[in-house]
Design an enzyme around this catalytic site. Structure first.
Site, short mmCIF file in Angstrom:
data_model
loop_
_atom_site.label_atom_id
_atom_site.label_comp_id
_atom_site.label_asym_id
_atom_site.label_seq_id
_atom_site.Cartn_x
_atom_site.Cartn_y
_atom_site.Cartn_z
CE1 TYR A 191 36.78 44.91 53.77
CE2 TYR A 191 35.01 45.58 55.24
CZ TYR A 191 35.97 44.66 54.87
OH TYR A 191 36.11 43.49 55.57
CB SER B 16 32.50 42.37 56.18
OG SER B 16 32.54 43.34 57.20
N1 LIG Z 1 39.29 41.72 60.51
C1 LIG Z 1 38.02 42.08 60.51
O1 LIG Z 1 37.54 42.81 61.38
C2 LIG Z 1 37.12 41.55 59.42
C3 LIG Z 1 35.73 41.71 59.61
C4 LIG Z 1 34.88 41.26 58.62
C5 LIG Z 1 35.36 40.64 57.49
N2 LIG Z 1 36.70 40.49 57.32
C6 LIG Z 1 37.14 39.83 56.08
O2 LIG Z 1 37.90 38.69 56.40
C7 LIG Z 1 38.79 38.39 55.33
C8 LIG Z 1 40.18 38.18 55.89
O3 LIG Z 1 40.63 39.40 56.47
P1 LIG Z 1 41.59 39.47 57.74
O4 LIG Z 1 40.94 40.39 58.71
O5 LIG Z 1 42.00 38.13 58.17
O6 LIG Z 1 42.80 40.29 57.08
P2 LIG Z 1 44.37 39.98 56.99
O7 LIG Z 1 44.96 41.21 56.40
O8 LIG Z 1 44.87 39.49 58.30
O9 LIG Z 1 44.43 38.76 55.95
C9 LIG Z 1 44.13 38.91 54.58
C10 LIG Z 1 44.98 37.92 53.80
O10 LIG Z 1 44.60 38.00 52.42
C11 LIG Z 1 45.80 38.02 51.64
N3 LIG Z 1 45.54 38.71 50.38
C12 LIG Z 1 45.34 40.05 50.17
N4 LIG Z 1 45.16 40.29 48.88
C13 LIG Z 1 45.23 39.10 48.24
C14 LIG Z 1 45.13 38.72 46.88
N5 LIG Z 1 44.92 39.63 45.92
N6 LIG Z 1 45.24 37.41 46.57
C15 LIG Z 1 45.48 36.49 47.54
N7 LIG Z 1 45.60 36.79 48.84
C16 LIG Z 1 45.48 38.09 49.18
C17 LIG Z 1 46.81 38.77 52.50
O11 LIG Z 1 48.15 38.52 52.08
C18 LIG Z 1 46.48 38.21 53.88
O12 LIG Z 1 47.19 37.03 54.13
C19 LIG Z 1 38.69 39.57 54.35
O13 LIG Z 1 37.84 39.23 53.28
C20 LIG Z 1 38.06 40.66 55.20
O14 LIG Z 1 37.37 41.60 54.42
C21 LIG Z 1 37.59 40.93 58.26
#
Ligand SMILES: NC(=O)c1ccc[n+]([C@@H]2O[C@H](COP(=O)([O-])OP(=O)(O)OC[C@H]3O[C@@H](n4cnc5c(N)ncnc54)[C@H](O)[C@@H]3O)[C@@H](O)[C@H]2O)c1
Length: 277
Positions: free
Chosen positions: A158, A145
């Site tokens: 985080y 991130s």
């Molecule tokens: N959305 C943002 O702004 C953003 C920015 C930077 C980084 N990220 C990173 O991107 C990645 C995806 O996040 P997102 O925004 O798509 O969130 P999201 O909540 O839409 O998706 C996360 C997914 O991970 C799954 N998950 C959660 N815990 C789990 C576990 N213990 N084992 C297996 N699966 C699990 C959830 O069920 C979900 O399907 C994450 O690592 C997040 O930190 C997101």
């Protein structure tokens, strides 16, 4: 290592039921890759797999918690038996905790580090040996991130977890530089997914409903579509890009950090106050 053509390649995505993971799976499916989708949410996983299969590719699903080392070993055994060594591993699953440091319980620290950091460690541990032993270029993508490059207000656990993913990925990349396995670390900015929604993220006890609403509105209005991240990950694998900055503020934060870390902190604090105060 760059993999210019993804047709028929075996690509595994964790956290594939939602947001960035789901859009990444679709982006690889559009390139003709076969997918293995992993998530803790089994019903959503099946819906995601059906959408992937509409692109005419094979798609397996596996319910697993990435923080569980034994579950990840069982996943790897099943995957290796079914399709052999992965061509591309995408460690994407992650969660957030919103709230002040003193209101972040030890249990939340452990859960977030277990998923966001140990989930990546387990993914690399169980799939990397077979990838190293296989012929041809292979690639690992770890989703960190912009909070892995900069401080994140009210998100200390985080930010700590994502700094760890950047450090782990860049260190492992050095070890892998003599092998046929490439490594990318992805640092998205604000992406419009449910990650910070009430009900998805855990929150500290002083976080108010109004703050959560402002945060959700911010993600919806300013966040990029997760498809942008999915397409950027495909591009990183095809070109062998090491660090992937994608979405609003990511490149700005990266460049500001190189100029002045105190200026970056002031800018992040000023922006955050619009939501948190
Ligand atoms: N959305 C943002 O702004 C953003 C920015 C930077 C980084 N990220 C990173 O991107 C990645 C995806 O996040 P997102 O925004 O798509 O969130 P999201 O909540 O839409 O998706 C996360 C997914 O991970 C799954 N998950 C959660 N815990 C789990 C576990 N213990 N084992 C297996 N699966 C699990 C959830 O069920 C979900 O399907 C994450 O690592 C997040 O930190 C997101």
């Amino acid at each position: 290592m760059a993999i210019p053509s993804l047709k028929g390649k075996r690509v595994l995505v964790t956290g594939a039921s939602s947001g960035i993971g789901f859009e990444t799976a679709l982006a690889f499916a559009r390139q003709g890759a076969n997918l293995i989708l992993v998530d803790i949410n089994a019903p959503a996983l099946e819906m995601a797999a059906n959408a992937v299969r509409e692109h005419g590719v094979n798609c397996l699903t596996w319910k697993a918690d990435v923080s569980d080392a034994q579950a990840m070993r069982e996943l790897a055994n099943a995957v290796h038996e079914a399709v052999g060594a992965l061509d591309v591993l995408i460690n994407n699953a992650g969660i957030a905790f919103l709230g002040a440091f003193l209101e972040t319980p030890e249990q939340a620290w452990r859960r977030i580090l277990d998923i966001n950091v140990m989930g990546v460690v387990h993914g690399c541990n169980v799939f990397l040996p077979q990838m190293l032993n296989a012929d041809g270029p292979r690639h690992i993508v770890n989703v960190a991130s912009v909070a892995g490059l900069a401080p994140a207000y009210q998100m200390s656990v985080y930010a700590a977890s994502k700094h760890a993913v950047v450090g782990l990925s860049e260190s492992l990349a050095m070890e892998l530089s003599v092998s046929s396995v490439g490594m990318s670390v992805v640092c998205p900015g604000i992406i419009n997914t449910p990650i910070a929604n009430p009900g998805t993220a855990s929150v500290g006890k002083s976080v108010t409903h109004a703050q959560l609403q402002r945060l959700a509105a911010f993600y919806q209005s300013k966040g990029a579509h997760p498809r942008l991240v999915g397409e950027s990950i495909v591009d990183a694998v095809q070109t062998g890009k090491g660090i992937v900055l994608v979405g609003p503020i990511a490149r700005l934060v990266y460049n500001l950090r190189r100029i002045s870390r105190s200026l970056l902190m002031k800018a992040m604090l000023a922006e955050s106050k619009k939501i948190w105060v």
